[in-house]
Design a protein around this motif. Structure first.
Motif, mmCIF file in Angstrom:
data_model
loop_
_atom_site.group_PDB
_atom_site.id
_atom_site.type_symbol
_atom_site.label_atom_id
_atom_site.label_comp_id
_atom_site.label_asym_id
_atom_site.label_seq_id
_atom_site.Cartn_x
_atom_site.Cartn_y
_atom_site.Cartn_z
ATOM 1 N N LEU A 91 -63.284 56.391 57.701
ATOM 2 C CA LEU A 91 -63.822 55.489 56.689
ATOM 3 C C LEU A 91 -64.750 56.277 55.775
ATOM 4 C CD1 LEU A 91 -63.778 52.358 56.120
ATOM 5 C CD2 LEU A 91 -65.974 52.278 57.313
ATOM 6 N N ARG A 92 -64.667 56.007 54.490
ATOM 7 C CA ARG A 92 -65.539 56.695 53.544
ATOM 8 C C ARG A 92 -66.011 55.712 52.483
ATOM 9 N NH1 ARG A 92 -60.937 60.485 50.651
ATOM 10 N NH2 ARG A 92 -59.820 58.815 49.539
ATOM 11 N N GLY A 93 -67.142 56.037 51.898
ATOM 12 C CA GLY A 93 -67.712 55.174 50.881
ATOM 13 C C GLY A 93 -69.204 55.388 50.794
ATOM 14 N N GLU A 94 -69.823 54.818 49.761
ATOM 15 C CA GLU A 94 -71.265 55.025 49.546
ATOM 16 C C GLU A 94 -72.098 54.494 50.690
ATOM 17 O OE1 GLU A 94 -72.331 53.351 45.814
ATOM 18 O OE2 GLU A 94 -71.198 54.808 44.618
ATOM 19 N N ARG A 95 -71.627 53.456 51.366
ATOM 20 C CA ARG A 95 -72.401 52.848 52.448
ATOM 21 C C ARG A 95 -72.145 53.521 53.804
ATOM 22 N NH1 ARG A 95 -70.688 48.172 49.444
ATOM 23 N NH2 ARG A 95 -72.457 46.959 48.633
ATOM 24 N N VAL A 96 -71.199 54.437 53.852
ATOM 25 C CA VAL A 96 -70.752 54.994 55.124
ATOM 26 C C VAL A 96 -71.447 56.322 55.407
ATOM 27 C CG1 VAL A 96 -68.755 55.814 56.443
ATOM 28 C CG2 VAL A 96 -68.515 53.876 54.868
ATOM 29 N N ALA A 97 -72.083 56.426 56.590
ATOM 30 C CA ALA A 97 -72.658 57.693 57.047
ATOM 31 C C ALA A 97 -71.516 58.583 57.550
ATOM 32 C CB ALA A 97 -73.668 57.447 58.167
ATOM 33 N N GLU A 98 -71.430 59.784 57.034
ATOM 34 C CA GLU A 98 -70.263 60.637 57.299
ATOM 35 C C GLU A 98 -70.002 60.843 58.781
ATOM 36 O OE1 GLU A 98 -68.474 65.051 56.067
ATOM 37 O OE2 GLU A 98 -70.368 64.312 55.215
ATOM 38 N N HIS A 99 -71.070 61.081 59.544
ATOM 39 C CA HIS A 99 -70.890 61.331 60.971
ATOM 40 C C HIS A 99 -71.321 60.140 61.831
ATOM 41 C CE1 HIS A 99 -69.866 65.442 59.953
ATOM 42 N NE2 HIS A 99 -70.997 65.552 59.252
ATOM 43 N N PRO A 101 -73.744 56.801 63.288
ATOM 44 C CA PRO A 101 -73.149 55.480 63.034
ATOM 45 C C PRO A 101 -73.573 54.898 61.686
ATOM 46 C CG PRO A 101 -75.013 55.248 64.498
ATOM 47 C CD PRO A 101 -74.861 56.729 64.260
ATOM 48 N N THR A 102 -72.765 53.979 61.190
ATOM 49 C CA THR A 102 -73.052 53.219 59.976
ATOM 50 C C THR A 102 -73.398 51.798 60.387
ATOM 51 O OG1 THR A 102 -71.574 54.550 58.603
ATOM 52 C CG2 THR A 102 -72.077 52.311 57.835
ATOM 53 N N SER A 103 -74.466 51.252 59.810
ATOM 54 C CA SER A 103 -74.902 49.894 60.136
ATOM 55 C C SER A 103 -74.983 49.080 58.851
ATOM 56 C CB SER A 103 -76.264 49.914 60.827
ATOM 57 O OG SER A 103 -76.207 50.695 62.012
ATOM 58 N N VAL A 104 -74.583 47.806 58.945
ATOM 59 C CA VAL A 104 -74.561 46.971 57.751
ATOM 60 C C VAL A 104 -74.802 45.520 58.148
ATOM 61 C CG1 VAL A 104 -72.062 46.595 57.862
ATOM 62 C CG2 VAL A 104 -73.232 46.401 55.663
ATOM 63 N N THR A 105 -75.464 44.778 57.266
ATOM 64 C CA THR A 105 -75.641 43.339 57.443
ATOM 65 C C THR A 105 -75.189 42.629 56.172
ATOM 66 O OG1 THR A 105 -77.923 43.369 56.611
ATOM 67 C CG2 THR A 105 -77.614 43.649 58.996
ATOM 68 N N VAL A 106 -74.714 41.401 56.323
ATOM 69 C CA VAL A 106 -74.400 40.544 55.175
ATOM 70 C C VAL A 106 -74.931 39.153 55.475
ATOM 71 C CG1 VAL A 106 -72.343 41.861 54.536
ATOM 72 C CG2 VAL A 106 -72.120 39.884 56.019
ATOM 73 N N ARG A 110 -71.058 35.290 53.193
ATOM 74 C CA ARG A 110 -70.848 36.337 52.193
ATOM 75 C C ARG A 110 -69.999 37.461 52.769
ATOM 76 N NH1 ARG A 110 -71.985 33.777 47.554
ATOM 77 N NH2 ARG A 110 -73.990 32.732 47.663
ATOM 78 N N SER A 111 -69.701 38.444 51.918
ATOM 79 C CA SER A 111 -68.919 39.584 52.371
ATOM 80 C C SER A 111 -69.207 40.779 51.482
ATOM 81 C CB SER A 111 -67.423 39.253 52.344
ATOM 82 O OG SER A 111 -66.974 39.098 51.012
ATOM 83 N N LEU A 112 -68.791 41.959 51.939
ATOM 84 C CA LEU A 112 -68.850 43.172 51.138
ATOM 85 C C LEU A 112 -67.774 44.128 51.625
ATOM 86 C CD1 LEU A 112 -70.240 45.633 52.985
ATOM 87 C CD2 LEU A 112 -72.332 44.388 52.443
ATOM 88 N N VAL A 113 -67.357 45.020 50.746
ATOM 89 C CA VAL A 113 -66.422 46.073 51.132
ATOM 90 C C VAL A 113 -67.248 47.259 51.607
ATOM 91 C CG1 VAL A 113 -64.668 47.685 50.338
ATOM 92 C CG2 VAL A 113 -64.591 45.297 49.607
ATOM 93 N N LEU A 114 -67.093 47.599 52.893
ATOM 94 C CA LEU A 114 -67.888 48.668 53.488
ATOM 95 C C LEU A 114 -67.387 50.036 53.042
ATOM 96 C CD1 LEU A 114 -70.083 49.630 55.411
ATOM 97 C CD2 LEU A 114 -68.453 49.374 57.302
ATOM 98 N N GLY A 115 -66.082 50.212 52.991
ATOM 99 C CA GLY A 115 -65.521 51.498 52.613
ATOM 100 C C GLY A 115 -64.009 51.427 52.617
ATOM 101 N N VAL A 141 -66.250 43.390 55.170
ATOM 102 C CA VAL A 141 -67.091 42.821 56.228
ATOM 103 C C VAL A 141 -67.472 41.404 55.829
ATOM 104 C CG1 VAL A 141 -69.245 43.059 57.528
ATOM 105 C CG2 VAL A 141 -67.997 45.108 56.800
ATOM 106 N N VAL A 142 -67.263 40.436 56.709
ATOM 107 C CA VAL A 142 -67.635 39.048 56.439
ATOM 108 C C VAL A 142 -68.553 38.554 57.556
ATOM 109 C CG1 VAL A 142 -65.428 38.656 55.284
ATOM 110 C CG2 VAL A 142 -65.694 37.993 57.674
ATOM 111 N N LEU A 143 -69.373 37.568 57.238
ATOM 112 C CA LEU A 143 -70.168 36.874 58.265
ATOM 113 C C LEU A 143 -69.842 35.395 58.143
ATOM 114 C CD1 LEU A 143 -72.312 37.188 60.496
ATOM 115 C CD2 LEU A 143 -74.048 36.633 58.780
#
Length: 316
Positions: A91-99, A101-106, A110-115, A141-143
């Motif tokens: 997975l890649r994208g501005e919100r994604v940590a390359e190595h 873990p990546t953490s996200v809340t919504v 609502r929703s957002l495209v993580l990568g 990602v949806v909640l």
């Protein structure tokens, strides 16, 4: 000339008036056709609503999910992901940590495209450096009802590849209604169902509108905001989705600033006025196109007891 003939002649529309009406109807039909083309162009976007291929629910334990790279889990109302051993894509994208873990809340509802990631067969081919929305799968990602879900958006999805347009009724000016609207002093929070079992949505009812059809007057709830109200409704027409939505917009005006000011005055809390409902623009929600929509259902009672033979028909 007899009195009867004079009356008939006087009541008949003049040629100029008939021509003006025909021209106006033609303009409305052309405007509607342009709107339909824009609507379908949006649906065809690589990661649009036709691209959904799943609805996945991660648990509290880190684990793989079908078709997605990495491991996924939920802890403390936060979604986490990290690369997993053996992955051939990432997975890649501005919100994604390359190595990771990546953490996200919504927020709820609502929703957002993580990568995005390249699917198996393309990853590792040297194409990763050049993003290609026609090949990359987006991870949304949806909640919903307190649960985190993931929806892959694959531009190669069969629903998108086979899309030839949304069936719809012919434009009919008779379904452009000027309806009486009453705006609430304060929005009312209401819980409604959803297109997925065991899910609910919390919506804001901002007013109600009286829809007149023949001798029938039906009062329906408006949700959203007074500036951008939405009308979720069902009706008695054959061949349509279980419910549709109308996004209500103000009629076009020669002076947009004046129109905006008038709209704000007409939609002040606690006031009444007139709202134009162009039911030719009643559209399907995402749930009508795939099995993976989580769309809200109408407020209880938002049913028109007649067939609305306008707007979009069921696409499947």
């Amino acid at each position: 000339m007899t009195e009867a003939l004079r009356t008939a002649t006087d009541d008949a529309p003049s040629p100029d008036a008939a021509s003006a009406d025909a021209a106006s109807a033609g303009d409305a039909a052309r405007e509607h056709a342009a709107w339909r083309a824009e609507r379908e162009s949006g649906l065809r976007e690589p990661h649009g609503w036709l691209s959904l291929t799943g609805l996945l629910w991660p648990t509290a334990e880190p684990g793989r999910l079908p078709g997605l790279p990495g491991e996924w889990w939920v802890v403390d109302r936060t979604l986490h992901t990290r690369p997993a051993p053996g992955d051939t894509t990432a997975l890649r994208g501005e919100r994604v940590a390359e190595h990771g873990p990546t953490s996200v809340t919504v927020d709820e509802g609502r929703s957002l495209v993580l990568g995005t990631f390249l699917p198996e067969g393309l990853a590792g081919s040297g194409e990763e450096a050049t993003p290609d929305p026609e090949r990359e799968i987006a991870v949304e990602v949806v909640l919903r009802t307190g649960r985190y879900g993931l929806r892959p958006r694959d531009p190669r999805a069969a629903t998108r590849a086979g899309f030839t347009g949304v069936p719809a009724f012919e434009h009919d000016p008779a379904w452009v209604l000027d309806a009486r609207v009453t705006w609430y002093e304060q929005p009312e929070r209401v819980t409604v169902g959803a297109a997925q079992p065991r899910l609910v949505h919390h919506v804001q009812v901002v007013g109600e509108v009286d829809v007149v059809h023949g001798d029938t007057v039906t009062t329906l709830a408006l949700t959203g905001t007074p500036a951008a109200p939405t009308l979720l409704f069902s009706d008695e027409a054959d061949g349509v989705a279980p419910w549709r939505v109308l996004h209500v917009t103000a009629p076009a005006a020669s002076d947009p600033a004046e129109a905006q000011a008038e709209a704000e005055d007409d939609r002040a809390p606690g006031t009444s006025g007139t709202l134009r409902l162009d039911l030719n623009r009643a559209i399907n929600l995402p749930y009508a196109f795939t099995e993976f929509g989580t769309c809200p259902a109408p407020v209880a009672g938002n049913h028109l007891p007649f067939a609305v033979t306008a707007g979009e028909k069921a696409p499947r």
